[in-house]
Enzyme design. Structure first.
Site, short mmCIF file in Angstrom:
data_model
loop_
_atom_site.label_atom_id
_atom_site.label_comp_id
_atom_site.label_asym_id
_atom_site.label_seq_id
_atom_site.Cartn_x
_atom_site.Cartn_y
_atom_site.Cartn_z
N HIS A 1 91.83 -29.80 -87.96
CA HIS A 1 91.66 -30.45 -86.54
C HIS A 1 92.66 -29.83 -85.78
CE1 HIS A 1 89.82 -34.51 -87.61
NE2 HIS A 1 89.15 -33.66 -88.22
N HIS B 1 84.39 -36.44 -95.30
CA HIS B 1 84.20 -37.55 -94.73
C HIS B 1 82.44 -37.79 -94.58
CE1 HIS B 1 88.28 -39.06 -93.53
NE2 HIS B 1 88.30 -38.00 -93.09
N GLU C 1 81.95 -34.34 -89.14
CA GLU C 1 82.23 -35.38 -90.07
C GLU C 1 83.27 -36.33 -89.55
OE1 GLU C 1 85.21 -34.37 -93.16
OE2 GLU C 1 86.82 -33.75 -91.83
N ASP D 1 85.41 -30.00 -86.04
CA ASP D 1 85.28 -31.46 -86.04
C ASP D 1 85.33 -32.21 -84.76
OD1 ASP D 1 86.57 -29.85 -88.24
OD2 ASP D 1 86.98 -31.81 -89.33
FE FE2 Z 1 87.77 -33.42 -89.91
FE FE2 Z 2 87.68 -33.42 -93.18
#
Ligand code: FE2
Ligand code: FE2
Length: 271
Positions: free
Chosen positions: A180, A68, A39, A8
């Site tokens: 993350h 997202h 995202e 991400d």
């Molecule tokens: Fe994310």
């Molecule tokens: Fe996510």
């Protein structure tokens, strides 16, 4: 095939760092296929079309999204006209965009990339396991496509491991996104699928999952919604996964983590 997956991308620091580093990473690792989860590229929430164009121009072959996906409304028409930008495939039928794409590389080899989203501690979408099985039934790894990459966007490591084992031997790489945080469980599963629960984010790790730590921590102390979270803007660590596959079988022969720049301990495979 040499595959690069980056987790991400969060905010400006993530975007700028990835866009600047990607051409060199591709060259140094002799990457054939680069897939990036984007995202959180737009201020932590969603992806704007101009940012998608920047990441494609820097060398991303496919961009994936997640929970997202819809935060930036401008992405909806862009998704519909950009096959290499994926939202999870287990959204309800009729959702704009697609959850998978077959990419033809410069040398003619073909690879399937798909995005699916978990349901544990997440929005209740259609079943990601059944949706992925239906999609994979259309292809033969090592025959109709040389490689298959699945980005499994999910919160729970249990669901991610279950997903990896479910498709072991049918996919070149199952890699998680969304938490993350890079996990240290990268491995080649018994059936030949490379797996990592989460690739980690491309963002500032002096933060709470990429967002400014002060505002994010206050929410946990006060249990009241505070100001809108802002992305942390310190130096970004590029986090991802490097995989090599055997074209004859489509299965993985090597998986190595990547952590470059920023605060995390550094690791880059030698090729
Ligand atoms: Fe994310
Ligand atoms: Fe996510």
């Amino acid at each position: 095939m040499r595959i690069l997956f980056l987790g991400d991308v969060v905010g400006r620091t993530g975007r700028d760092t990835v866009a600047a580093a990607l051409p060199d990473l591709r060259a140094r690792l002799r990457i054939d296929l680069a897939v990036i989860n984007a995202e959180n590229a737009s201020h932590g929430f969603g992806l704007a079309p101009d940012m998608a164009r920047t990441l494609f121009a820097a060398g991303a072959d496919v961009l994936t999204l997640g929970n997202h996906s819809w935060d930036r409304k401008e992405i909806v028409p862009y998704l519909a006209e950009t096959p290499r930008l994926l939202r999870p495939l287990n959204y309800p039928p009729g959702t704009p965009g697609a959850g998978s794409v077959v990419v033809t590389l410069a040398d003619g080899r073909r690879a399937l990339v798909l995005s699916a989203m978990g349901r544990l501690f997440m929005d209740p979408l259609d079943c990601p396991f059944r949706s992925t099985a239906v999609e994979l039934a259309k292809y033969r790894l090592g025959a109709s496509v040389a490689a298959i990459v699945a980005d499994f966007h999910a919160e729970a490591t249990s669901e991610k491991m279950a997903f990896g084992h479910s498709f072991d031997g049918q996919v070149s790489l199952v890699v998680g996104s969304h938490t993350h945080c890079p996990s240290a469980d990268h491995q080649i599963l018994p059936g030949g699928t490379a797996f990592q629960s989460d690739a980690g984010m491309c963002g500032d790790y002096d933060s709470v999952i990429g967002m400014r730590k002060e505002g994010a921590a206050t929410r946990f102390w006060r249990k009241m919604p505070g100001d809108r979270l802002q992305p942390a803007e310190g130096p970004s660590t590029i986090c991802g996964t490097f995989v090599e596959t055997d074209d004859a079988t489509g299965l993985a022969t090597r998986i190595e983590p990547i952590r470059q720049g920023g605060r995390l301990s550094q690791t880059l495979p030698s090729v």
